[in-house]
Design a protein around this motif. Structure first.
Motif, mmCIF file in Angstrom:
data_model
loop_
_atom_site.group_PDB
_atom_site.id
_atom_site.type_symbol
_atom_site.label_atom_id
_atom_site.label_comp_id
_atom_site.label_asym_id
_atom_site.label_seq_id
_atom_site.Cartn_x
_atom_site.Cartn_y
_atom_site.Cartn_z
ATOM 1 N N GLN A 332 0.839 -1.198 0.000
ATOM 2 C CA GLN A 332 0.000 0.000 0.000
ATOM 3 C C GLN A 332 0.881 1.257 0.000
ATOM 4 O O GLN A 332 0.645 2.210 -0.731
ATOM 5 N N THR A 336 0.964 3.853 -3.130
ATOM 6 C CA THR A 336 0.397 5.190 -3.018
ATOM 7 C C THR A 336 1.473 6.265 -3.056
ATOM 8 O O THR A 336 1.266 7.345 -3.594
ATOM 9 N N TRP A 363 -0.875 -2.145 -7.061
ATOM 10 C CA TRP A 363 -1.766 -1.871 -5.934
ATOM 11 C C TRP A 363 -3.213 -1.732 -6.413
ATOM 12 O O TRP A 363 -4.121 -2.372 -5.879
ATOM 13 N N LEU A 367 -6.308 -4.425 -5.658
ATOM 14 C CA LEU A 367 -7.513 -3.989 -4.947
ATOM 15 C C LEU A 367 -8.763 -4.355 -5.744
ATOM 16 O O LEU A 367 -9.745 -4.858 -5.193
ATOM 17 N N LEU A 412 -5.048 -9.604 -0.211
ATOM 18 C CA LEU A 412 -5.870 -8.474 0.226
ATOM 19 C C LEU A 412 -7.290 -8.925 0.584
ATOM 20 O O LEU A 412 -7.925 -8.387 1.476
ATOM 21 N N TYR A 491 -12.161 -0.522 1.427
ATOM 22 C CA TYR A 491 -10.792 -0.951 1.729
ATOM 23 C C TYR A 491 -10.825 -2.317 2.399
ATOM 24 O O TYR A 491 -11.619 -2.540 3.300
#
Length: 1563
Positions: A332, A336, A363, A367, A412, A491
Motif C-alpha cells: 500500500q 500510493t 496496488w 484492490l 488483500l 478498503y
C-alpha cells in the motif's frame, strides 16, 4: 572448459605412426602387453602431436582414445545457440568425468550377450546410422556429419575397448542370422579364440544333436552333469533309432545346439562367473521355511568418530529496521507514495519487455481483484468465497504480471492462494495428485488469464475440461476488463501478520503424492525480513529472476521480498532461456541489475552459448544467487561460470549458493564478504564414506569422490542442527551426515490437512545422545542431507527424496545420474534426460536407471553404453544397478519445467507402462540377500522314517480304491477277459443297441455304430489285414485315423485277427513339416508292419509335400479301409492267455519323451471294469466324450469302455470345437449326459469362447443340470483356477457346483483316479509353496502368504492301490509327506515298448519294490510327486476317505538352488505380473532359469515385461531369472491334453527357431 562443444578438426597422423599404433593395438589384444604399458607407449608415440591437448576438457582426452583425429582445439565454427544434445547441466563435473573414464579403463570389456530383438521392434539399425562415437557437443552441427574420408581408416585401428562396434558395422550388424553370431556380441573380435560354444556356432544348423555333447557343462557350478531329463539325449529319450537319416533327426526335436542363443547363454554364464560379493554371515527369518539373508554391517565400515554437534544459531533477525509492519502495508505504501516506480518487467520469447508493472498499477489492480472476489462472485445469493478460503492460481511461466496481481489480490481479500502449474493435457503426469491437493484444500475457484484459459483443454460444451482427479472448479479470468472497480471508500480488512495461513505451496514427494505446505502470514513476513537482511537488499535495486516465480526461491525473492523493498524484478521466462540461454546475462547487463537469481542449469546453458558474445559485462552484480546450490553437482557450474565470466567483470565473491526446501523455506545462503560472510569452502568427500553416512576427506581412492561447496551461513533468526535420518531424531556427530533441521519463525507451518506427517516434519524435537531435547521449540525437517563444516558453514550432500538405501549403504540418486552422464558425456543420452530411483524387490531397495536415448542411436551403441554405465556405477559407487532401461527420446513424463517427473516414471516402470526400447537387468549382481542354497542333508534311512512316523502317530501314506473281489460283477468279469469276445457277445445278444454317435461341428450325427455294425466292420478290416496285408497274429498295425467310428472299427479289426493296434494322430495337412515326422517316428519305433487309414490320409502320406518332410519310400504297407470288400473272417483270433499284448499306447510326455506302453488283454479289461464300476456305466446310460482318442484315458473312453459296459458314447472330436465352441455343451444338454469327459484345452476354449454367451446359450435351450460329473482327463496337477471359472461361468446354465472334477493317470497306469458318480466331493487344501520346494507339505489357511491351493485328483479307482515313496531311498512315507506316487493295480501297463534294449532305464518304472516295510508288492512308479491325506469325509464303504493330491511331474521339476521347483508355480506368478502376458513357460538350461512369455499386445510393449517378470519371480520364488524370452501368442507348444511341451520349447529356443520379439539376458 574453454572449448567445450566446438567441433574438433581431425589432424591426420603420419603413416608410420599409424602403423606403430596398429601394432601396439595388436599386442594389447593378443595380451603381449599390459593395459598400462600400452597406454605409456601410445602416449609416447603421440606426444609430439599433442601440444594442445592440455587445454582440452579432460573428458575428451580419456573418452575417445582415437589415434587419428586428435583432440586439438580447432577454430570454432559459428555455433547454434545451444547444442540440443548437451548433457544435463546439473551434473557437469570434469573431475567426475575423468574419474568415470579412469574407472572404465580399469575394466576389461567383458563380453556380455547383447539382447536380441526382432527386426520390427528395431527403430533403425542400418549401417548408416552407426556414426562413430562423438563426444563433441557439435555432433548435431551440419559440418560434423561429413567427416574427412580418412577418419574410418584411422578408426579401424583404434582402441578395441572403445570402438568394438565398428568391427561389427563393417561386417553388417545382424541380430537374426546365426552367421555373424560370433562377432555380434559386445566387444567380440571376430578372431577371438573360439570357446566350445562359439566353435559350435559356426557349424550352424547343419549339425544335429548326436554330434554334440548332450548338454553343455553346467558352468555355474563347475560340475559337468548328465542328468537323464535335463539333456536332450537322442536315443533313449526320444526313441529314435540310431541309424536314423539326418534329415528326420533335425525335425524330430533333436536340438541342434548351434544357434547364437547358446553362445549368448555361454557369454552370459561367463559374465556370471565373477566373484560375488563377500558372503553374508547371518539371517533374519522370513517365516521358517527359507531364510532371507540380512546384510550385516561390515566390521571395517567407517563409523563417525567426532563429538556430538551443537545447535548452530544464526545472527539475530533485526526487526528494528524502520519499515512497514507487514507485506500488504508495504504494498500500500509503495503503491500510493511511489506509484510510478517499476515493480516487475515481463519479457517475451524475443527478449523484449512486453510489460512493466509499476507499484501503483500492482496496488490498484490487486484492490480491484480483491473487491471482485469478495463482492461480485455469488452462488444462489451467498457469496462464493469467505475469508480463509483457498483459491487456485493457474498462470503460465511467461506471465508473472498477472500472477503477481492475483497473488496480492488474494492476500488483500484474505483468501489463500494455491499456485499450481498450468495443466497441458487431461492426463498430465502427476495431475491426479494435484487434483487431490486441490480437493483436500477445498478449492472451488481457479484464477487464470484470458490467454491461458483459451489454451486449456476443453470439453464438448466449450467449458474447461475436468482434469483427471480434479474437483469441479469455477474458472475466473482476471484480465482488467473482467474486474469491477471498487467504490472510493472500500478498503479490505486484511490481517496479515498473525498465525493465519498466507499461501500454500505445492510439493511433490518421492512417492509422487502432492502435498500443500502452508505458510503463515508471520512466517511470510519473517522470511522476507530474513532474506532482506541476508542478501542486503535495498530500495529500488534491480533483480533478474530466471526461476519459476510461483514457488520456492523465485516466489520468495521475486514476488514477496522484492515488494517489501520496492525492488524492480526483471523476469526471464523459461521459453526465452530455451531460445537464448544468454538472455539473463544480457538483461543483467542492460538493466545494471545488482542481484540475479538463477539455477546452476542456467549458468551451464549460458556457458555453452557465450562464445560469440564479447560485449556483456557482469560488473554490476553484487549477488548471483544460485538457488540450487544444495545440489552437490552445482559446484562445477559455478566454477566453470566464474572461469569464463571473471574476465567480463564477474567478481568471485558474487556467487552465492543457497539451500532451501518447501518445508523450511530458505535454509542457508552464502553472503558476500561486505555482508559479513566468511570465505567460501569446498569439501572433497569419499563416496564410500558418504554411503555409510560418514564424512571422510578422501585420500587414497581418487576415483569416487564428491566435491561439495558450502551453501553459506544459517539464516538470520534461525537455529540449525543435523539429526539422524531414521528413527529418533538424535543429534549427529560432527563427522556424520544427517538431515538438516531448522527452527525459525520463517519456516512453513504444516502440510495442509495432514496432521500425522505434519507432526513428524514440522514438530521434530531433536535430542542429545542421552535423550534430552536440545530446545523447547520444535524444529522443521528440511529434507536436505548434510553437515555443518568449518566456519559454521552449511554443506549439503543430497536430498532425502533422492536417497536409496541398498543393503546398509545409502546412495544418492543425483550422484548416480552424474556418473551415468559422465560415461559418454555429450553423445548418447538425449538432452541428458536420466531418471534414477529405487524399487523394493525382496525386502531391499534396487536401483533403476531410465534414460532417454538419442533418436539416431543404434542397438550396439545403446547396449555398449548400458554395459559401460553398469561398470562405472559399480566402480564409483560400489553398488549394482538392478535395471537399466532406455526409452525413446521425449517419452519420459515431464515435470512442469521440462525436467523428468521421477515418481510418474517409477509408477510407469512398476505398472509395465514405460515402453522402453532397450533393457538390461542385472539381478545376479544386485540381489545378494537370497536364501542360502539348500544343502541336501544326508537322508534319514527308510526304516527310521517309518519308526519316526509311528512315534509321531502318523500313518504310512497309502490308500486304495474299492476291493474288486467282493463286487457283484465278478462272474461277468471272468467272461469279459477279452474285448473281442465282448463285442461278439453284444453283436449276438443286443445287435441293434447303439454304442457310438459321432457329431460334426454343426452338431449333426455323421455316423453311428450299433453292436452288430461295429462287429461287421471289424470283420471286414480283419479280413483285409489277413488277405491284403498278409499279416500274422502278433504283428503291429498303425491306425492313422481322424477321431471317429472308423478308428474304433479298425481297432477291433486288429483284435479280431490277432494283430496289435497302435493308434496314431494323423498329420495336420497345413503343418506337415512338424506333425508328419512324429507319425513316421511312431510307425517306425512301434515296428508297425502295416498302416491302416482313410483314403484322404493315405493320399496325404504319399504326397509330394510329405516327401519334403520324411522319406515316403520307407512307409510299410498302407491299406485304405474306405473301400474294402465285405468279407467274413474264417475264424476270429482268440489269444492263448490274457497276458498277451492287446495294444500299444504311444504318447509324447511333456518332457518330450516319446514312450509307448504295452497293454495286455487282462489290463485292458481290468481298466474297463474299474471305470465301469466307478462311473456306474450300464447299457442304458449315455455319456459325452470330448477328448482325443489316441492315447491314455482318452483312447480307453473312446474305443474300449462302450464295448465293455454297453453304454452309448456321444463322440465330440475336440477339433470341431474350433469352428463351433458350444458344440460339446450343446451335445451334453441334448443327450442329457449324466457323465461327460473333456480335456483342459476343451475347458479353456469353452471358458474363453463362451464367457459372454451364456445367456444366448440359455435362449437356445442349453441346460446342464443333467450332469452329475464332468471330468477333465489329465496327467498333471489339477488346474483349479480353470475348473473353478468353468463352474462359475456355466452355473447359469444349471451346471451343478460340485460336478466338475479331474482325473489322474500317467504312462504306467492311464487311470489311477477318477471322480465317478458316488463318494465325497473332491477336497481342496492349501499348502505352503516354500515347504514344497523342500519336498515337505505344510498345510496353511486359505489366503495366507505363499499358499498354494491343491485339489484332489478324483477318487482312486477300484482295484488300485497307491503309496507315497521317497524319491531316493524308496522307503514308504507318512501321511502328508511329499514323495513319488507309486501304484499297483490289475490295469497297470506291463512295460515300455522300445526298440533297443533300453528297458534297463525304465525297468524299475514297472516293477519297483519298497526298500522297507511291505517289500513284496510290485509297484509301478508314476514319476509324479504327490501326497496322501486322510480327510474327515467318509467313503461309500464307510471308511474315512483318503485323498490323493498330485503336485507335479518329477521330470518337469527344476532343481535350482538345491530346491525343487514346479514350473507351473513360477508360470502362474509370471502370468499375474502383467495383463499382456497371455501364457508363459519356464525351463532351465545350464542352471539358468529361462522364462518364455507370450505377449498379447503391441510389440513395443514387449520390453516392459522383462523387469516385471524378473521382479515377480524374485519376490515369490527367490529365484533369479537368467533369460526372458518374449514371443508371439501361440508359440509355446501344447499337446492334445493341453499340457505345455516345455522341452520342445527349450529345444526350439536353443535352435533359434522361436522368432522371439525380444530376448533379454539378465546379467
Amino acid at each position: 572448459m574453454a572449448d567445450r562443444g566446438c567441433p574438433l578438426e581431425a589432424a591426420p597422423l603420419p603413416a608410420e605412426v599409424r602403423e606403430s599404433l596398429a601394432e601396439l593395438e595388436l599386442e594389447l589384444s593378443e595380451g603381449d602387453i599390459t593395459q598400462k604399458g600400452y597406454e605409456k607407449k601410445r602416449a609416447k608415440l603421440l606426444a609430439r602431436y599433442i601440444p594442445l591437448l592440455q587445454g582440452v576438457d579432460p573428458c575428451l582426452q580419456t573418452e575417445n582414445r582415437i589415434p587419428g583425429p586428435l583432440m586439438t582445439a580447432g577454430t570454432s565454427k559459428p555455433q547454434k545457440s545451444r547444442a540440443t544434445n548437451s548433457r544435463d547441466e546439473r551434473f557437469r563435473s570434469d573431475v567426475h568425468t575423468e574419474a568415470v573414464q579412469a574407472a572404465l579403463a580399469k575394466y576389461k570389456e567383458r563380453k556380455m550377450p547383447m539382447p536380441s530383438k526382432r527386426r520390427s521392434v528395431l527403430v533403425h539399425s542400418s549401417v548408416e546410422t552407426y556414426t562413430p562415437p562423438d563426444t563433441s557437443s557439435a555432433s548435431e552441427d551440419e559440418g560434423s556429419l561429413r567427416r574427412p574420408g580418412r577418419l574410418t581408416t584411422t578408426l579401424l585401428q583404434s582402441h578395441t575397448s572403445v570402438e568394438p562396434w565398428l568391427d561389427r558395422v563393417i561386417q553388417g550388424s545382424s541380430t537374426s542370422s546365426s552367421a555373424s553370431s560370433t562377432s555380434s556380441h559386445l566387444g567380440g573380435r571376430p578372431a577371438a579364440a573360439p570357446s566350445a560354444t562359439t566353435a559350435l556356432t559356426g557349424l550352424a544348423a547343419h549339425t544335429h544333436i548326436a554330434d554334440l555333447h548332450s548338454a553343455p557343462p553346467d558352468v555355474t557350478t563347475g560340475l559337468v552333469e548328465h542328468s537323464q531329463y535335463e539333456c536332450p539325449q537322442v536315443a533313449s529319450v526320444r526313441g529314435v533309432p540310431r541309424g536314423y537319416s539326418r534329415s528326420v533327426l533335425e525335425t524330430a526335436d533333436g536340438v541342434p545346439v548351434n544357434s547364437r542363443v547358446s553362445s549368448k547363454i555361454q557369454q552370459l554364464l561367463n559374465t556370471l562367473k565373477r566373484p560375488k560379493r563377500p558372503p553374508l554371515k547371518e539371517f533374519f527369518v522370513d517365516d521358517f521355511e527359507e531364510l532371507l539373508e540380512v546384510q550385516q554391517p561390515d566390521p571395517n565400515q567407517p563409523k563417525p568418530e567426532g563429538d556430538q554437534m551443537a545447535v548452530l544459531k544464526g545472527e539475530p533477525l533485526l526487526v528494528g529496521t524502520p519499515g512497514p509492519p507487514s507485506l500488504l502495508a508495504s504494498l500500500q505504501r509503495w503503491g500510493t507514495t511511489q506509484p510510478k516506480a517499476p515493480c516487475l518487467t515481463a519479457l517475451d520469447t524475443a527478449g523484449k519487455a512486453t510489460c512493466t508493472l509499476t507499484y501503483g498499477k500492482l496496488w490498484s489492480r490487486s484492490l480491484k481483484l480483491a473487491y471482485t472476489l469478495l463482492n461480485k462472485l455469488t452462488s444462489k445469493n451467498d457469496p462464493l468465497l469467505k475469508p480463509g478460503d483457498r483459491v487456485a492460481l493457474v498462470f503460465p511461466n511467461s506471465d508473472p504480471v498477472m500472477f503477481m496481481v492475483a497473488f496480492y489480490g488474494c492476500l488483500l481479500a484474505e483468501l489463500v492462494p494455491v499456485p499450481i502449474e498450468v495443466p497441458l493435457t487431461r492426463k498430465d503426469a502427476g495431475s491426479q495428485q494435484v487434483g487431490f491437493l486441490l480437493g483436500s484444500c477445498g478449492v472451488t475457484l481457479a484464477l487464470t488469464t484470458d490467454a491461458c484459459q483459451k489454451g486449456l483443454p476443453k470439453a464438448q460444451t466449450g467449458e474447461v475440461a475436468t482434469f483427471k482427479g480434479w474437483p469441479p472448479l469455477a474458472w475466473l479470468v482476471i484480465d482488467g476488463k473482467h474486474l469491477t472497480k471498487p467504490p472510493k471508500d472500500w478498503y479490505p480488512l486484511a490481517q496479515d501478520t498473525g498465525p493465519g495461513t498466507a499461501y500454500i505451496e505445492y510439493k511433490t514427494s518421492k512417492e509422487g503424492s502432492t502435498v500443500g505446505v502452508t505458510v503463515s502470514h508471520a512466517s511470510l513476513l519473517a522470511q522476507c525480513q530474513a532474506l532482506t537482511q541476508a542478501c542486503g537488499y535495498v530500495e529500488a535495486e534491480t533483480l533478474t529472476n530466471v526461476l519459476d516465480f510461483k514457488r520456492d526461491a523465485g516466489l520468495w525473492h521475486g514476488v514477496l521480498t522484492s515488494v517489501m523493498n520496492r525492488m524492480h524484478v526483471v523476469n526471464i521466462p523459461y521459453a526465452l532461456m530455451k531460445v537464448n540461454p544468454l538472455s539473463w546475462i544480457q538483461k543483467v547487463c542492460s538493466y545494471k541489475a545488482r542481484a540475479a537469481l538463477v539455477k546452476s542449469r542456467d549458468m551451464h546453458w549460458s556457458l555453452l552459448a557465450q562464445r560469440g558474445q564479447r560485449d556483456v559485462s557482469l560488473s554490476s552484480l553484487r549477488m548471483l544467487i544460485v538457488a540450487d546450490g544444495a545440489n552437490p553437482w552445482s559446484i562445477s557450474s559455478c566454477d566453470a561460470f566464474l572461469n569464463v565470466f571473471q574476465s567480463r567483470g564477474l567478481r568471485p565473491e558474487v556467487i552465492c549458493p543457497c539451500a532451501s526446501s518447501p518445508e523450511a523455506l530458505t535454509v542457508a545462503i552464502r553472503r558476500p564478504p561486505d555482508l559479513g560472510g566468511p570465505p567460501p569452502r569446498k569439501a572433497v568427500l569419499s563416496m564410500n564414506g558418504l554411503s555409510y553416512g560418514v564424512i571422510r576427506v578422501d585420500t587414497e581412492e581418487k576415483l569416487s569422490v564428491l566435491t561439495v561447496q558450502d551453501v553459506g551461513q544459517v539464516m538470520p533468526g534461525a537455529s540449525v542442527c543435523v539429526v539422524k535420518v531414521d528413527g529418533t531424531p538424535y543429534l549427529c556427530k560432527t563427522d556424520e551426515i544427517g538431515e538438516i533441521c531448522v527452527n525459525s519463525i520463517a519456516t512453513g507451518t504444516a502440510y495442509y490437512g495432514l496432521l500425522g506427517i505434519t507432526k513428524n516434519v514440522f514438530e521434530t524435537v531433536p535430542v542429545t545422545a542421552d535423550g534430552a531435547p536440545v530446545s523447547d521449540r520444535p524444529f522443521t525437517r528440511t529434507g536436505l542431507l548434510g553437515f555443518i563444516g568449518p566456519d559454521n558453514l552449511v554443506f549439503v550432500v543430497g536430498k532425502l527424496d533422492g536417497l536409496m538405501v541398498v543393503g546398509v549403504r545409502r546412495h544418492n540418486a543425483d550422484d548416480v545420474v552424474a556418473t551415468a552422464l559422465a560415461v559418454e558425456p555429450m553423445k548418447f543420452v538425449y538432452r541428458g534426460r536420466i531418471a534414477v530411483f529405487s524399487v523394493t524387490v525382496l525386502h531391499d531397495d534396487r536401483i533403476v536407471l531410465v534414460a532417454e536415448q538419442r533418436p539416431d542411436a543404434s542397438e550396439e551403441d545403446s547396449f555398449q553404453w548400458m554395459s559401460r554405465v553398469l561398470q562405472a556405477i559399480d566402480s564409483i559407487h560400489q553398488v549394482g544397478v538392478y535395471c537399466l532401461a532406455l526409452v525413446p527420446a521425449n517419452t519420459l513424463p515431464k515435470a512442469p519445467l521440462g525436467g523428468i517427473h521421477i515418481s510418474e516414471t517409477k509408477q510407469r516402470f512398476l505398472e509395465g507402462m514405460l515402453h522402453p526400447c532397450n533393457v538390461l537387468m542385472c539381478p545376479h549382481t544386485c540381489v545378494t540377500n537370497l536364501p542360502k542354497p539348500r544343502q541336501k542333508q544326508p537322508e534319514v534311512g527308510p526304516a527310521s522314517m517309518i519308526v519316526g512316523n509311528l512315534v509321531a502317530g502318523k500313518r504310512i501314506a497309502q490308500a486304495s480304491g474299492r476291493e474288486l473281489t467282493h463286487l457283484e460283477d465278478s462272474d461277468q468279469a471272468r467272461k469279459f477277459l477279452f474285448l473281442a469276445d465282448v463285442l461278439q457277445w453284444r453283436a449276438h445278444t443286443t445287435p441293434d443297441h447303439p454304442l457310438f454317435l459321432l457329431l460334426n461341428a454343426k452338431g449333426t450325427v455323421t455316423s453311428t455304430a450299433t453292436c452288430i455294425q461295429l462287429h461287421k466292420r471289424a470283420e471286414r478290416v480283419a479280413a483285409a489285414l489277413v488277405e491284403k496285408g498278409r499279416l500274422d497274429a502278433g504283428d503291429h498295425v498303425a491306425l492313422v485315423y481322424p477321431p471317429g467310428v472308423d478308428l474304433i472299427a479298425a481297432f477291433y479289426g486288429c483284435l479280431y485277427c490277432g494283430c496289435v493296434p497302435v493308434t496314431v494322430r494323423p498329420p495336420h495337412p497345413q503343418n506337415l513339416g512338424t506333425t508328419l515326422p512324429t507319425v513316421k517316428m511312431i510307425v517306425e519305433v512301434s515296428k508297425s508292419a502295416c498302416v491302416l487309414s482313410t483314403q484322404a490320409i493315405t493320399r496325404l502320406l504319399k504326397s509330394k509335400e510329405a516327401a519334403a518332410a520324411v522319406d515316403v519310400r520307407t512307409w510299410p504297407t498302407i491299406l485304405d479301409t474306405d473301400d474294402i470288400p465285405k468279407k467274413k473272417l474264417a475264424s476270429i483270433f482268440r489269444p492263448p492267455s490274457p497276458d498277451v499284448l492287446a495294444y500299444l499306447d504311444f504318447s509324447v510326455s511333456t518332457t518330450g519323451i516319446l514312450a509307448g506302453v504295452k497293454m495286455s488283454h487282462a489290463a485292458t479289461s481290468a481298466l474297463c471294469r474299474s471305470i465301469k464300476l466307478q462311473c456306474e456305466l450300464y447299457p442304458s446310460r449315455q455319456i459325452a466324450i470330448c477328448l482325443d482318442p489316441y492315447c491314455g484315458l482318452g483312447f480307453a473312453l473312446w474305443c474300449l469302455c462302450s464295448v465293455y459296459s454297453g453304454h452309448q458314447s456321444v463322440l465330440v472330436p475336440p477339433l470341431e470345437l474350433e469352428s463351433n465352441v458350444s458344440l460339446w455343451l450343446s451335445a451334453v444338454s441334448q443327450y442329457k449326459a449324466r457323465v461327460t469327459f473333456c480335456s483342459y484345452s476343451v475347458m479353456e476354449m469353452c471358458t474363453k469362447g463362451l464367457g459372454a454367451q451364456t445367456s444366448a446359450l440359455r435362449m437356445k435351450g442349453v441346460n446342464l443340470s443333467c450332469v452329475r460329473t464332468c471330468m477333465v482327463v489329465a496327467e498333471e496337477r489339477p488346474r483349479i483356477a480353470l475348473t473353478q471359472s468353468f463352474s462359475k461361468l456355466f452355473k447359469d446354465l444349471g451346471l451343478p457346483a460340485r460336478a466338475v472334477s479331474t482325473t489322474f493317470g500317467c504312462r504306467v497306469n492311464v487311470a489311477i483316479c477318477l471322480q465317478g458318480t458316488a463318494g465325497p466331493d473332491p477336497t481342496t487344501v492349501y499348502v505352503d509353496m516354500r515347504a514344497l520346494r523342500h519336498d515337505r507339505v505344510r498345510l496353511v489357511e486359505r489366503g495366507s502368504p505363499h499358499s498354494l491351493p491343491l485339489m484332489e485328483s478324483g477318487k482312486i479307482l477300484p482295484g488300485v492301490k497307491v503309496i507315497i515313496a521317497h524319491t531316493e531311498t524308496k522307503g514308504p512315507l507318512g501321511d502328508s509327506h511329499l514323495g513319488e506316487i507309486w501304484v499297483s493295480s490289475p490295469h497297470n501297463a506291463t512295460g515300455y515298448y522300445t526298440v533297443y534294449g533300453e528297458e534297463a532305464l525304465h525297468a524299475d518304472h514297472f516293477n519297483a519294490r519298497l526298500s522297507f516295510g511291505d517289500t513284496q508288492t510290485i509297484w509301478a512308479r508314476t514319476g509324479y510327486l504327490g501326497f496322501l491325506r486322510r480327510t474327515e469325509l467318509t467313503d461309500a464303504s464307510g471308511e474315512r476317505h483318503d485323498a490323493l493330491y498330485v503336485v507335479g511331474s518329477l521330470d518337469e521339476t527344476l532343481e535350482l538352488r538345491g530346491m525343487r521347483y514346479h514350473p507351473i508355480d513360477i508360470e502362474t506368478s509370471v502370468i499375474r505380473a502383467h495383463r499382456s502376458i497371455a501364457e508363459c513357460a519356464v525351463f532351465t538350461w545350464t542352471n539358468l532359469l529361462v522364462v518364455v512369455v507370450e505377449l498379447d499386445g503391441l510389440e513395443q510393449d514387449a520390453l516392459d515385461l522383462v523387469a516385471l517378470v524378473t521382479n515377480v519371480v524374485l519376490e515369490e520364488h527367490y529365484l533369479v531369472v537368467g533369460v526372458v524370452v518374449i514371443v508371439d501368442p501361440g508359440v509355446i507348444p501344447i499337446n492334445s491334453r493341453g499340457e505345455k511341451q516345455r522341452m520342445h520349447l527349450r529345444d526350439g529356443f536353443l535352435a533359434d527357431q522361436l522368432d522371439p520379439i525380444y530376448v533379454a539376458y539378465n546379467m
